[in-house]
Write a protein that holds these residues in place. Structure first.
Motif, PDB file in Angstrom:
ATOM      1  N   GLU A 188       0.831  -1.203   0.000  1.00 37.36           N
ATOM      2  CA  GLU A 188       0.000   0.000   0.000  1.00 37.36           C
ATOM      3  C   GLU A 188       0.866   1.254   0.000  1.00 37.36           C
ATOM      4  O   GLU A 188       0.572   2.232  -0.700  1.00 37.36           O
ATOM      5  CB  GLU A 188      -0.913  -0.019   1.228  1.00 37.36           C
ATOM      6  CG  GLU A 188      -2.039   1.020   1.201  1.00 37.36           C
ATOM      7  CD  GLU A 188      -1.592   2.400   1.638  1.00 37.36           C
ATOM      8  OE1 GLU A 188      -2.207   3.405   1.226  1.00 37.36           O
ATOM      9  OE2 GLU A 188      -0.584   2.481   2.384  1.00 37.36           O
ATOM     10  N   ASP A 189       1.953   1.215   0.775  1.00 33.35           N
ATOM     11  CA  ASP A 189       2.874   2.354   0.792  1.00 33.35           C
ATOM     12  C   ASP A 189       3.518   2.549  -0.575  1.00 33.35           C
ATOM     13  O   ASP A 189       3.616   3.681  -1.071  1.00 33.35           O
ATOM     14  CB  ASP A 189       3.939   2.119   1.864  1.00 33.35           C
ATOM     15  CG  ASP A 189       4.979   3.232   1.886  1.00 33.35           C
ATOM     16  OD1 ASP A 189       4.644   4.350   2.312  1.00 33.35           O
ATOM     17  OD2 ASP A 189       6.128   2.974   1.465  1.00 33.35           O
ATOM     18  N   ASN A 192       2.322   1.558  -3.503  1.00 34.76           N
ATOM     19  CA  ASN A 192       1.304   2.004  -4.459  1.00 34.76           C
ATOM     20  C   ASN A 192       1.025   3.494  -4.297  1.00 34.76           C
ATOM     21  O   ASN A 192       0.854   4.224  -5.285  1.00 34.76           O
ATOM     22  CB  ASN A 192       0.029   1.194  -4.257  1.00 34.76           C
ATOM     23  CG  ASN A 192      -0.973   1.405  -5.372  1.00 34.76           C
ATOM     24  OD1 ASN A 192      -0.619   1.433  -6.546  1.00 34.76           O
ATOM     25  ND2 ASN A 192      -2.236   1.569  -5.013  1.00 34.76           N
ATOM     26  N   GLY A 193       0.997   3.965  -3.049  1.00 35.44           N
ATOM     27  CA  GLY A 193       0.796   5.396  -2.832  1.00 35.44           C
ATOM     28  C   GLY A 193       1.947   6.232  -3.362  1.00 35.44           C
ATOM     29  O   GLY A 193       1.737   7.313  -3.921  1.00 35.44           O
ATOM     30  N   ARG A 205       1.655   6.439  -7.113  1.00 37.90           N
ATOM     31  CA  ARG A 205       0.616   7.395  -7.508  1.00 37.90           C
ATOM     32  C   ARG A 205       1.121   8.837  -7.379  1.00 37.90           C
ATOM     33  O   ARG A 205       0.869   9.676  -8.243  1.00 37.90           O
ATOM     34  CB  ARG A 205      -0.624   7.189  -6.645  1.00 37.90           C
ATOM     35  CG  ARG A 205      -1.863   7.901  -7.169  1.00 37.90           C
ATOM     36  CD  ARG A 205      -3.068   7.559  -6.313  1.00 37.90           C
ATOM     37  NE  ARG A 205      -4.279   8.143  -6.863  1.00 37.90           N
ATOM     38  CZ  ARG A 205      -5.083   7.549  -7.734  1.00 37.90           C
ATOM     39  NH1 ARG A 205      -4.784   6.335  -8.164  1.00 37.90           N
ATOM     40  NH2 ARG A 205      -6.168   8.140  -8.183  1.00 37.90           N
ATOM     41  N   THR A 225      -3.540   1.997 -10.362  1.00 35.88           N
ATOM     42  CA  THR A 225      -3.334   2.337  -8.957  1.00 35.88           C
ATOM     43  C   THR A 225      -4.655   2.335  -8.193  1.00 35.88           C
ATOM     44  O   THR A 225      -4.701   1.892  -7.037  1.00 35.88           O
ATOM     45  CB  THR A 225      -2.655   3.708  -8.836  1.00 35.88           C
ATOM     46  OG1 THR A 225      -3.435   4.700  -9.527  1.00 35.88           O
ATOM     47  CG2 THR A 225      -1.263   3.677  -9.442  1.00 35.88           C
ATOM     48  N   ALA A 226      -5.744   2.808  -8.829  1.00 34.52           N
ATOM     49  CA  ALA A 226      -7.047   2.789  -8.166  1.00 34.52           C
ATOM     50  C   ALA A 226      -7.508   1.350  -7.915  1.00 34.52           C
ATOM     51  O   ALA A 226      -8.037   1.026  -6.841  1.00 34.52           O
ATOM     52  CB  ALA A 226      -8.073   3.534  -9.015  1.00 34.52           C
ATOM     53  N   PHE A 242      -5.560  -0.086  -4.997  1.00 34.48           N
ATOM     54  CA  PHE A 242      -6.059   0.397  -3.719  1.00 34.48           C
ATOM     55  C   PHE A 242      -7.297  -0.404  -3.290  1.00 34.48           C
ATOM     56  O   PHE A 242      -7.439  -0.770  -2.113  1.00 34.48           O
ATOM     57  CB  PHE A 242      -6.395   1.878  -3.806  1.00 34.48           C
ATOM     58  CG  PHE A 242      -5.231   2.783  -3.537  1.00 34.48           C
ATOM     59  CD1 PHE A 242      -4.556   2.717  -2.329  1.00 34.48           C
ATOM     60  CD2 PHE A 242      -4.810   3.703  -4.474  1.00 34.48           C
ATOM     61  CE1 PHE A 242      -3.469   3.549  -2.074  1.00 34.48           C
ATOM     62  CE2 PHE A 242      -3.734   4.534  -4.228  1.00 34.48           C
ATOM     63  CZ  PHE A 242      -3.064   4.460  -3.029  1.00 34.48           C
ATOM     64  N   ASP A 243      -8.203  -0.694  -4.221  1.00 39.68           N
ATOM     65  CA  ASP A 243      -9.385  -1.497  -3.894  1.00 39.68           C
ATOM     66  C   ASP A 243      -8.989  -2.916  -3.493  1.00 39.68           C
ATOM     67  O   ASP A 243      -9.551  -3.485  -2.542  1.00 39.68           O
ATOM     68  CB  ASP A 243     -10.335  -1.541  -5.091  1.00 39.68           C
ATOM     69  CG  ASP A 243     -10.942  -0.180  -5.395  1.00 39.68           C
ATOM     70  OD1 ASP A 243     -10.979   0.664  -4.479  1.00 39.68           O
ATOM     71  OD2 ASP A 243     -11.369   0.037  -6.550  1.00 39.68           O
ATOM     72  N   ILE A 297      -6.122  -3.870  -2.218  1.00 45.13           N
ATOM     73  CA  ILE A 297      -5.462  -3.797  -0.914  1.00 45.13           C
ATOM     74  C   ILE A 297      -6.497  -3.694   0.198  1.00 45.13           C
ATOM     75  O   ILE A 297      -6.384  -4.365   1.242  1.00 45.13           O
ATOM     76  CB  ILE A 297      -4.488  -2.607  -0.896  1.00 45.13           C
ATOM     77  CG1 ILE A 297      -3.250  -2.918  -1.751  1.00 45.13           C
ATOM     78  CG2 ILE A 297      -4.061  -2.267   0.525  1.00 45.13           C
ATOM     79  CD1 ILE A 297      -2.349  -1.727  -1.977  1.00 45.13           C
ATOM     80  N   ASN A 298      -7.520  -2.864   0.008  1.00 41.96           N
ATOM     81  CA  ASN A 298      -8.565  -2.742   1.027  1.00 41.96           C
ATOM     82  C   ASN A 298      -9.305  -4.053   1.221  1.00 41.96           C
ATOM     83  O   ASN A 298      -9.639  -4.432   2.362  1.00 41.96           O
ATOM     84  CB  ASN A 298      -9.541  -1.634   0.626  1.00 41.96           C
ATOM     85  CG  ASN A 298      -8.926  -0.252   0.732  1.00 41.96           C
ATOM     86  OD1 ASN A 298      -8.024  -0.032   1.530  1.00 41.96           O
ATOM     87  ND2 ASN A 298      -9.406   0.675  -0.081  1.00 41.96           N
TER      88      ASN A 298
END
Length: 322
Positions: free
Chosen positions: A187-188, A190-191, A194, A235-236, A239-240, A242-243
């Motif tokens: 997650e880090d 991927n952020g 982005r 990337t979006a 994020f989904d 990962i959540n």
């Protein structure tokens, strides 16, 4: 470290400079300063009449100071480049300062970057890849977008491994902790990817608005922006994903904790009747069973055992112990 790049027969040639005299004998299109010393900055000032500010790669610069043009024609661009292949320091964004002055590109950064290594390798092997200093800058941003795409593929692969470990195997607390750590790392990353593509988009847009690019370079800049736009959906999606994996892992942790609580709940209910029987037999009656009846103690113990076994039998029959 000071490296200069000259253009010959459509290829970049790199030379490391260690004296001012060596710098006077070259006509570069790109001057790369990695963690430059004050002496190396003075060489640049003497040879190219360019003063490099002290805070050129500071992280706390205002947004308005990241893209601007001086009165003498200096074009200043501050960009962040991604590093995700450092096992010790982890993924991070490194600030790079670009100064385009008199058809020479000056780049200042604190450490070597994968994107710079990639461009150097390509420029040596592919003829006619670069024609001037603006081509160097555009190719760096192009390589940065490609590097971000490769990093996203790495995030996909890492999350796929987490998915197999979480969704296909029995998850205990140790496996769940490892999965959460892996998810947090991706997650880090991927952020940071982005943020990196957003910064690259802004820099390329600034170059297009500055009207310094010719028609071919302008079209190349538009292609870079299209490549960057294609990364946004990835990337979006990540994020989904990962959540989802985070929620699934936390759900398995809650299930494991509920199993422990369930054991204590069953035990407390099962041992409540024996406790009640023992309490009754411990009361001070006028006729104490232990004294008036020889089977008082055996009868009490039998009742306590039966009252403890009966709830367990009932719970197992209802499937509450599975």
């Amino acid at each position: 470290m000071l490296n200069v790049f000259t253009l010959a027969n459509g290829r970049l040639f790199q030379e490391e400079i260690d004296t001012l005299a060596a710098l006077d004998h070259v006509t570069p299109i790109w001057v790369d300063l990695e963690a430059p010393t004050e002496e190396e900055k003075s060489w640049i000032a003497q040879r190219f009449e360019l003063s490099i500010p002290e805070n050129v790669v500071d992280e706390d610069l205002e947004e308005s100071a990241r893209f601007y043009e001086e009165d003498n024609g200096e074009l200043h661009i501050r960009s962040d480049f991604l590093i995700d292949d450092d096992a010790e320091a982890g993924a991070r964004n490194v600030r790079v300062a670009f100064i385009l002055f008199r058809n020479v590109l000056f780049s200042v950064h604190a450490e070597d970057l994968p994107v710079f290594r990639l461009l150097r390798m390509r420029a040596r092997r592919i003829p006619a890849l670069i024609e001037d200093a603006k081509d160097v800058l555009l190719k760096l941003y192009d390589a940065d977008a490609e590097y971000s795409a490769d990093s996203l593929e790495g995030v996909y692969d890492a999350l796929e491994q987490v998915s197999r470990s979480v969704l296909q195997n029995k998850v205990n607390d140790e496996a769940a902790a490892g999965a959460l750590a892996a998810i947090a790392r991706e997650e880090d990353l991927n952020g940071r990817i982005r943020r990196n593509v957003m910064d690259t988009r802004r820099a390329v847009s600034f170059m297009m608005r500055s009207r310094l690019l010719n028609a071919e370079q302008f079209e190349e800049a538009r292609q870079i922006l299209r490549d960057i736009d294609s990364l946004d959906s990835h990337t979006a999606f990540l994020f989904d994903k990962i959540n989802f994996l985070m929620d699934a892992t936390v759900g398995f942790i809650n299930i494991n904790q509920n199993k422990i609580i369930k054991i204590f709940s069953v035990a407390s209910v099962a041992f409540l009747p024996p406790t009640l029987i023992a309490s009754i037999y411990g009361m001070n009656f006028a006729a104490i069973p232990e004294l008036n009846w020889s089977l008082g103690y055996p009868w009490a113990l039998a009742l306590m055992v039966a009252s403890a076994i009966t709830p367990f039998w009932y719970f197992r029959r209802r499937g509450w112990l599975n």
